[in-house]
Write a protein that holds these residues in place. Sequence first.
Motif, mmCIF file in Angstrom:
data_model
loop_
_atom_site.group_PDB
_atom_site.id
_atom_site.type_symbol
_atom_site.label_atom_id
_atom_site.label_comp_id
_atom_site.label_asym_id
_atom_site.label_seq_id
_atom_site.Cartn_x
_atom_site.Cartn_y
_atom_site.Cartn_z
ATOM 1 N N ARG A 152 46.084 118.350 72.294
ATOM 2 C CA ARG A 152 44.883 117.450 72.250
ATOM 3 C C ARG A 152 44.619 116.808 73.522
ATOM 4 N NH1 ARG A 152 43.616 113.333 68.024
ATOM 5 N NH2 ARG A 152 41.721 113.570 69.207
ATOM 6 N N ILE A 153 43.372 116.626 73.808
ATOM 7 C CA ILE A 153 43.088 116.039 75.046
ATOM 8 C C ILE A 153 43.659 114.633 75.391
ATOM 9 C CG2 ILE A 153 40.821 115.266 74.525
ATOM 10 C CD1 ILE A 153 39.860 116.293 77.132
ATOM 11 N N HIS A 154 43.664 113.762 74.417
ATOM 12 C CA HIS A 154 44.073 112.465 74.546
ATOM 13 C C HIS A 154 45.623 112.604 74.867
ATOM 14 C CE1 HIS A 154 40.926 110.078 73.508
ATOM 15 N NE2 HIS A 154 40.604 110.753 72.779
ATOM 16 N N TRP A 230 15.071 104.670 59.234
ATOM 17 C CA TRP A 230 16.168 105.755 59.194
ATOM 18 C C TRP A 230 17.607 105.018 60.121
ATOM 19 C CZ3 TRP A 230 14.104 110.999 61.006
ATOM 20 C CH2 TRP A 230 13.128 111.861 59.729
ATOM 21 N N GLY A 231 18.787 105.245 59.532
ATOM 22 C CA GLY A 231 20.140 104.441 60.303
ATOM 23 C C GLY A 231 20.330 105.194 61.503
ATOM 24 N N THR A 232 21.205 104.730 62.083
ATOM 25 C CA THR A 232 22.073 105.005 63.405
ATOM 26 C C THR A 232 22.863 106.291 62.808
ATOM 27 O OG1 THR A 232 22.456 102.844 64.201
ATOM 28 C CG2 THR A 232 23.518 104.673 65.390
ATOM 29 N N ARG A 233 22.660 107.392 63.592
ATOM 30 C CA ARG A 233 23.338 108.631 63.056
ATOM 31 C C ARG A 233 24.653 109.024 64.029
ATOM 32 N NH1 ARG A 233 19.498 110.815 66.983
ATOM 33 N NH2 ARG A 233 20.660 112.125 68.305
ATOM 34 N N THR A 234 25.519 109.757 63.318
ATOM 35 C CA THR A 234 26.699 110.113 64.180
ATOM 36 C C THR A 234 26.652 111.650 64.333
ATOM 37 O OG1 THR A 234 28.129 110.054 62.218
ATOM 38 C CG2 THR A 234 28.111 108.027 63.289
ATOM 39 N N GLU A 235 27.340 112.213 65.190
ATOM 40 C CA GLU A 235 27.250 113.459 65.316
ATOM 41 C C GLU A 235 28.878 113.971 65.351
ATOM 42 O OE1 GLU A 235 26.321 114.869 69.175
ATOM 43 O OE2 GLU A 235 26.213 116.886 68.742
ATOM 44 N N THR A 236 29.334 115.128 64.031
ATOM 45 C CA THR A 236 30.529 115.367 63.737
ATOM 46 C C THR A 236 30.473 116.731 64.507
ATOM 47 O OG1 THR A 236 30.161 113.903 61.721
ATOM 48 C CG2 THR A 236 31.915 115.636 61.919
ATOM 49 N N LYS A 237 31.541 116.840 65.087
ATOM 50 C CA LYS A 237 31.911 118.144 65.777
ATOM 51 C C LYS A 237 33.258 118.664 65.076
ATOM 52 C CE LYS A 237 29.974 117.136 70.233
ATOM 53 N NZ LYS A 237 28.995 118.214 70.315
ATOM 54 N N ILE A 267 28.166 102.756 64.792
ATOM 55 C CA ILE A 267 27.879 103.111 66.094
ATOM 56 C C ILE A 267 27.397 104.597 66.462
ATOM 57 C CG2 ILE A 267 29.166 103.207 68.327
ATOM 58 C CD1 ILE A 267 31.397 101.459 66.626
ATOM 59 N N GLN A 268 26.421 104.771 67.311
ATOM 60 C CA GLN A 268 26.023 106.110 67.597
ATOM 61 C C GLN A 268 27.016 106.733 68.440
ATOM 62 O OE1 GLN A 268 22.122 106.664 69.024
ATOM 63 N NE2 GLN A 268 22.462 108.677 69.603
ATOM 64 N N GLU A 269 28.060 107.768 67.932
ATOM 65 C CA GLU A 269 29.110 108.300 68.503
ATOM 66 C C GLU A 269 29.150 109.566 68.301
ATOM 67 O OE1 GLU A 269 32.530 106.356 67.366
ATOM 68 O OE2 GLU A 269 32.001 106.442 65.039
ATOM 69 N N THR A 270 30.027 110.438 68.764
ATOM 70 C CA THR A 270 30.766 111.514 68.464
ATOM 71 C C THR A 270 32.069 111.432 67.682
ATOM 72 O OG1 THR A 270 30.076 112.688 70.506
ATOM 73 C CG2 THR A 270 31.584 113.847 69.179
ATOM 74 N N ARG A 271 32.300 112.209 66.436
ATOM 75 C CA ARG A 271 33.364 112.089 65.420
ATOM 76 C C ARG A 271 33.765 113.541 65.346
ATOM 77 N NH1 ARG A 271 33.918 107.163 63.501
ATOM 78 N NH2 ARG A 271 35.317 107.920 61.750
ATOM 79 N N HIS A 272 34.930 113.359 65.140
ATOM 80 C CA HIS A 272 35.670 114.826 65.038
ATOM 81 C C HIS A 272 36.130 114.953 63.247
ATOM 82 C CE1 HIS A 272 36.020 116.128 68.948
ATOM 83 N NE2 HIS A 272 36.244 114.841 69.502
ATOM 84 N N PHE A 273 35.944 116.194 62.873
ATOM 85 C CA PHE A 273 36.196 116.535 61.552
ATOM 86 C C PHE A 273 37.500 117.209 61.627
ATOM 87 C CE2 PHE A 273 36.385 119.471 57.805
ATOM 88 C CZ PHE A 273 36.023 118.428 57.078
ATOM 89 N N HIS A 274 38.558 116.562 60.635
ATOM 90 C CA HIS A 274 39.844 117.199 60.532
ATOM 91 C C HIS A 274 39.913 118.005 59.243
ATOM 92 C CE1 HIS A 274 41.013 114.870 63.759
ATOM 93 N NE2 HIS A 274 40.059 113.726 63.331
ATOM 94 N N SER A 282 36.706 108.850 65.044
ATOM 95 C CA SER A 282 35.839 108.826 66.254
ATOM 96 C C SER A 282 36.176 109.601 67.492
ATOM 97 C CB SER A 282 36.079 107.294 66.712
ATOM 98 O OG SER A 282 35.326 107.024 67.856
ATOM 99 N N GLY A 283 35.499 110.363 67.981
ATOM 100 C CA GLY A 283 35.797 111.264 69.217
ATOM 101 C C GLY A 283 35.952 110.294 70.489
ATOM 102 N N ARG A 284 36.132 110.800 71.684
ATOM 103 C CA ARG A 284 36.339 110.341 73.043
ATOM 104 C C ARG A 284 35.001 109.247 73.074
ATOM 105 N NH1 ARG A 284 33.719 113.764 77.246
ATOM 106 N NH2 ARG A 284 33.130 115.515 76.192
ATOM 107 N N SER A 285 35.150 108.026 73.263
ATOM 108 C CA SER A 285 34.174 107.372 73.813
ATOM 109 C C SER A 285 33.696 107.463 75.132
ATOM 110 C CB SER A 285 34.614 105.960 73.791
ATOM 111 O OG SER A 285 35.692 105.791 74.409
ATOM 112 N N LYS A 286 32.531 107.756 75.301
ATOM 113 C CA LYS A 286 31.695 108.175 76.564
ATOM 114 C C LYS A 286 31.818 106.797 77.608
ATOM 115 C CE LYS A 286 29.080 112.041 75.421
ATOM 116 N NZ LYS A 286 28.321 112.293 74.314
#
Lengths: 497, 98
Positions: A152-154, A230-237, A267-274, A282-286
């Motif tokens: 993983r990148i972290h 509409w609510g705040t959306r998240t993006e799941t990768k 929070i509008q963010e990128t999330r990772h699916f497992h 939660s994905g990496r915070s920009k």
Amino acid sequence: MTTVAPPAYDDVTEEFEPVIGLETHVELGTRTKMFCGCPTEFGGEPNTHVCPVCLGLPGSLPVANKAAIEATIRIGLALNCSIASWCRFARKNYFYPDMPKNYQISQYDEPLCSDGWLDIEVDGEIVRIGIERVHLEEDTGKTLHIGGATGRIHGASESLVDYNRAGIPLVEIVTKPVPGTGARAPQIARAYVTELRDVIRSLGVSDVRMEQGSLRCDVNTSLNRPGDDWGTRTETKNVNSLRSVERAVRSEMIRQAGVLRSGGRIIQETRHFHEDTGETTSGRSKEEATDYRYFPEPDLAPLAPDAAWVAELKAALPELPRVHRQRLQTAWGLSDLDMQSVVNAGAVELIETTIAEGASPEAARKWWLGELSRKANETGVELAAIGASPRQVAELQKLVDGGKLTDKLARQVLEGVVAGEGDPAAVMQARGIEVVSDSGALAAAVDEAIAANPEIAEKIRGGNQGAAGVLIGAVMKATKGQADAKTVRELVLSKLS
Amino acid sequence: MTAISREEVAHLARLSRLAVTEQELDMFAGQLDVILQSIARIGEVAAADIPPTSHSVPLVNVLREDVPAPCLPREKALAGAPDVAEERFRVPRILDEE
């Protein structure tokens, strides 16, 4: 971390309305990359499919691949989009070592195709998914993260980059937001990606294999209370299978509902699916807000597909999956409901190919929807990845039709095929499975059974045919279940009549 | 009038991974200002019927056929890399750990 138990899905959809959106990336199956002549083959030695253009070396100039442009226009046409009469590529500027340049060539406010739709079928009902845009860009290189936990990148201390994939043409297909799907949102998301995959496959422009990454999907999800905005959306990768698309939407809906109910904010963010837990993290915070500073790519001339070219591509579109399915349904004589279960099982093409390999529609459907679907469900894999091919299923049926296997034995053979033991004939040989059709051997086994059970034999002679079961059982045991029970019964009765 | 602030220069420098000193921030803000003002003057001249120019040559659809061309030998491809490991470009860690 919240310690409150997540709400039940039924309660989530009772209280909230979801809005979903899907961004799908498709690697095109062109022979060469988007802007240079490097081959696109999968699995080459690291950094052997690279040249000055895709390495971004100074002085190199990109030239767009005509086949990639045509493939994208064809995808746009199949999705009922308008094709731009003039558009440009754009530079998306960012520093990240997966791109050798400090930018990715993409399209920004002038996508090649826009404003279309795709009709999907869910529970016998047509749902129209709006398509916002279809644009063309280049894929990135592959990074290997060293020093962190499990690649993983972290926590990684360094990364190693292979640019073989950098510059492979990538088509991005973005839906319009899809409101009003309610509890069916996860199912609709999956049905959309499935249909999109089938459409693209029918065009022959990509192998669209999620497990190999030639089809990748990001899922946007938001929730709002009825009547609210509409609510705040998240993006799941990291959603890498059709099943995961459904699970990702569902788990993200449940997570967001939990946050909203406890008075929190999304929070509008990128999330990772497992895949293993079926949850998102939660994905990496920009570090800062995205600022790609797009501008028109000066090294590439604008695209201006003229009407005649587009018309020519449109005229050459193949029959699209929905139309194709309707034709198959008629040919196979299935009801809407039966056809729907074939579609839901992801078995249309498999059955079609099995029939082309010589099986009857009934037999092909029986194996794929019966034994094989059950196995796929048990093991949680896609039906197409179960390990048995249409050719093998057709061969299996041929052995049944030819009397070499009973249905029961065929299921054992199929188990071997799925386990990777080879073709049906090879499995039969290796496992020693065969119908005992040698009438001499069978007759001897029947005689033995009669001799060993004189009272039963007497009963049958006296007209009690129901007692034959005991003798049939004995014969089946003696032949290790490899005799055809019906033949044995006939033999027993004829000998004792 | 200043069109570009010190903060904007600092932001751009960060995006471009450039280490800019306090003095340079002032200097670049001034220089960029001159450039932006020059460009703005073109905007004053351009009438509504003159579309913005992104390409200096009037060409469209410059495309190539989908035919493979030779790649670089790997040694050459990796020759310009700051560091190499396992036949790959070796780069320092990507994320700043918090």
